[in-house]
Design a protein around this motif. Structure first.
Motif, PDB file in Angstrom:
ATOM      1  N   GLY A   1       0.801  -1.219   0.000  1.00 42.21           N
ATOM      2  CA  GLY A   1       0.000   0.000   0.000  1.00 42.21           C
ATOM      3  C   GLY A   1       0.829   1.261   0.000  1.00 42.21           C
ATOM      4  N   LYS A   2       2.100   1.123   0.317  1.00 44.01           N
ATOM      5  CA  LYS A   2       2.984   2.278   0.413  1.00 44.01           C
ATOM      6  C   LYS A   2       3.645   2.601  -0.943  1.00 44.01           C
ATOM      7  CE  LYS A   2       6.638   3.803   3.558  1.00 44.01           C
ATOM      8  NZ  LYS A   2       7.537   3.338   4.607  1.00 44.01           N
ATOM      9  N   CYS A   3       4.201   1.544  -1.592  1.00 43.05           N
ATOM     10  CA  CYS A   3       4.964   1.788  -2.819  1.00 43.05           C
ATOM     11  C   CYS A   3       4.513   0.942  -4.008  1.00 43.05           C
ATOM     12  CB  CYS A   3       6.446   1.539  -2.565  1.00 43.05           C
ATOM     13  SG  CYS A   3       6.849  -0.212  -2.386  1.00 43.05           S
ATOM     14  N   LYS A   4       3.480   0.131  -3.812  1.00 46.07           N
ATOM     15  CA  LYS A   4       2.944  -0.767  -4.853  1.00 46.07           C
ATOM     16  C   LYS A   4       3.893  -1.910  -5.216  1.00 46.07           C
ATOM     17  CE  LYS A   4      -0.638   1.958  -5.458  1.00 46.07           C
ATOM     18  NZ  LYS A   4      -1.163   2.232  -4.146  1.00 46.07           N
ATOM     19  N   GLY A   5       4.878  -2.167  -4.366  1.00 47.25           N
ATOM     20  CA  GLY A   5       5.817  -3.264  -4.606  1.00 47.25           C
ATOM     21  C   GLY A   5       5.188  -4.617  -4.330  1.00 47.25           C
ATOM     22  N   ALA A   6       5.865  -5.679  -4.773  1.00 45.86           N
ATOM     23  CA  ALA A   6       5.389  -7.043  -4.554  1.00 45.86           C
ATOM     24  C   ALA A   6       5.602  -7.447  -3.093  1.00 45.86           C
ATOM     25  CB  ALA A   6       6.129  -7.998  -5.478  1.00 45.86           C
ATOM     26  N   LEU A   7       4.704  -8.293  -2.582  1.00 52.88           N
ATOM     27  CA  LEU A   7       4.813  -8.772  -1.213  1.00 52.88           C
ATOM     28  C   LEU A   7       5.431 -10.162  -1.182  1.00 52.88           C
ATOM     29  CD1 LEU A   7       1.296  -7.741   0.149  1.00 52.88           C
ATOM     30  CD2 LEU A   7       3.450  -6.525   0.448  1.00 52.88           C
ATOM     31  N   LYS A   8       6.113 -10.474  -0.090  1.00 56.54           N
ATOM     32  CA  LYS A   8       6.605 -11.832   0.118  1.00 56.54           C
ATOM     33  C   LYS A   8       6.176 -12.296   1.508  1.00 56.54           C
ATOM     34  CE  LYS A   8      11.211 -10.651   1.795  1.00 56.54           C
ATOM     35  NZ  LYS A   8      12.626 -10.799   1.619  1.00 56.54           N
ATOM     36  N   TYR A   9       5.906 -13.572   1.598  1.00 62.68           N
ATOM     37  CA  TYR A   9       5.474 -14.176   2.867  1.00 62.68           C
ATOM     38  C   TYR A   9       6.707 -14.374   3.740  1.00 62.68           C
ATOM     39  CZ  TYR A   9       2.825 -17.181   5.993  1.00 62.68           C
ATOM     40  OH  TYR A   9       2.192 -17.703   7.073  1.00 62.68           O
ATOM     41  N   VAL A  10       6.640 -13.908   5.002  1.00 58.57           N
ATOM     42  CA  VAL A  10       7.805 -14.009   5.869  1.00 58.57           C
ATOM     43  C   VAL A  10       7.678 -15.172   6.846  1.00 58.57           C
ATOM     44  CG1 VAL A  10       9.225 -12.801   7.559  1.00 58.57           C
ATOM     45  CG2 VAL A  10       8.243 -11.528   5.679  1.00 58.57           C
ATOM     46  N   SER A  11       6.616 -15.207   7.637  1.00 54.58           N
ATOM     47  CA  SER A  11       6.532 -16.269   8.648  1.00 54.58           C
ATOM     48  C   SER A  11       5.150 -16.411   9.236  1.00 54.58           C
ATOM     49  CB  SER A  11       7.506 -15.983   9.785  1.00 54.58           C
ATOM     50  OG  SER A  11       7.056 -14.853  10.519  1.00 54.58           O
ATOM     51  N   ILE A  12       4.996 -17.506   9.958  1.00 56.86           N
ATOM     52  CA  ILE A  12       3.820 -17.735  10.802  1.00 56.86           C
ATOM     53  C   ILE A  12       4.308 -17.635  12.239  1.00 56.86           C
ATOM     54  CG2 ILE A  12       2.090 -19.400  11.581  1.00 56.86           C
ATOM     55  CD1 ILE A  12       2.151 -20.643   8.833  1.00 56.86           C
ATOM     56  N   ASP A  13       3.630 -16.846  13.050  1.00 53.03           N
ATOM     57  CA  ASP A  13       4.017 -16.734  14.472  1.00 53.03           C
ATOM     58  C   ASP A  13       3.559 -17.927  15.251  1.00 53.03           C
ATOM     59  OD1 ASP A  13       5.350 -14.436  14.138  1.00 53.03           O
ATOM     60  OD2 ASP A  13       3.779 -13.118  14.888  1.00 53.03           O
TER      61      ASP A  13
END
Length: 153
Positions: A141-153
């Motif tokens: 939402g900030k820069c329109k860049g692609a997202l990547k999944y980091v982790s499950i807590d």
């Protein structure tokens, strides 16, 4: 604040109504244990106020009274035939006059209950979510860049 019964709840709401609005509360009020994301709601068709009992238990008396005052603003404006919705000028003015909150605080038991963490590949903005999202469909939402999944807590 301990959970009170329906009769005591009605008496509390009526007392607050007379104190802050100088009008009696003559309709129904009850606890709704299924409310999750809100402190209360006013149902105009039934002229019924439903309150979330978790707010009475977890947040203390001042927050709970604020929620009741907010719902009474909806109630009294609806009965008078004035604008009772959040966007209406009459509603916002009555909130200010009575010292009622516009929104309720989040419940401590619901706060920071995130299971999934996503990070923008471009600007490193972090997004925490309760539910998984489709990273092919959503962008930062900030820069329109692609997202990547980091982790499950």
């Amino acid at each position: 604040m301990d959970l009170i019964n329906e009769k005591e709840l009605y008496e509390l709401v009526n007392k607050i109504s007379v104190t802050y609005f100088q009008k009696p509360f003559i309709d129904d009020v009850r606890f709704n244990h299924r409310l999750r994301t809100t402190g209360g709601r006013y149902i105009p068709v039934k002229r019924l106020i439903e309150l979330n009992p978790k707010y009475a238990m977890e947040m203390g008396q001042n927050e709970f009274i604020g929620i009741i005052k907010h719902e009474l603003c909806h109630y009294h404006l609806h009965i008078e035939g004035k604008g009772y919705r959040h966007r209406d000028k009459d509603f916002r003015e009555l909130l200010k006059r009575t010292g009622s909150p516009r929104f309720c605080s989040p419940l401590p038991s619901e706060e920071k209950n995130y299971k999934h963490v996503y990070r923008c590949k471009k600007c490193d903005q972090v997004y925490e979510r309760k539910r998984r999202i489709n990273i092919q469909k959503y962008r930062c939402g900030k820069c329109k860049g692609a997202l990547k999944y980091v982790s499950i807590d």
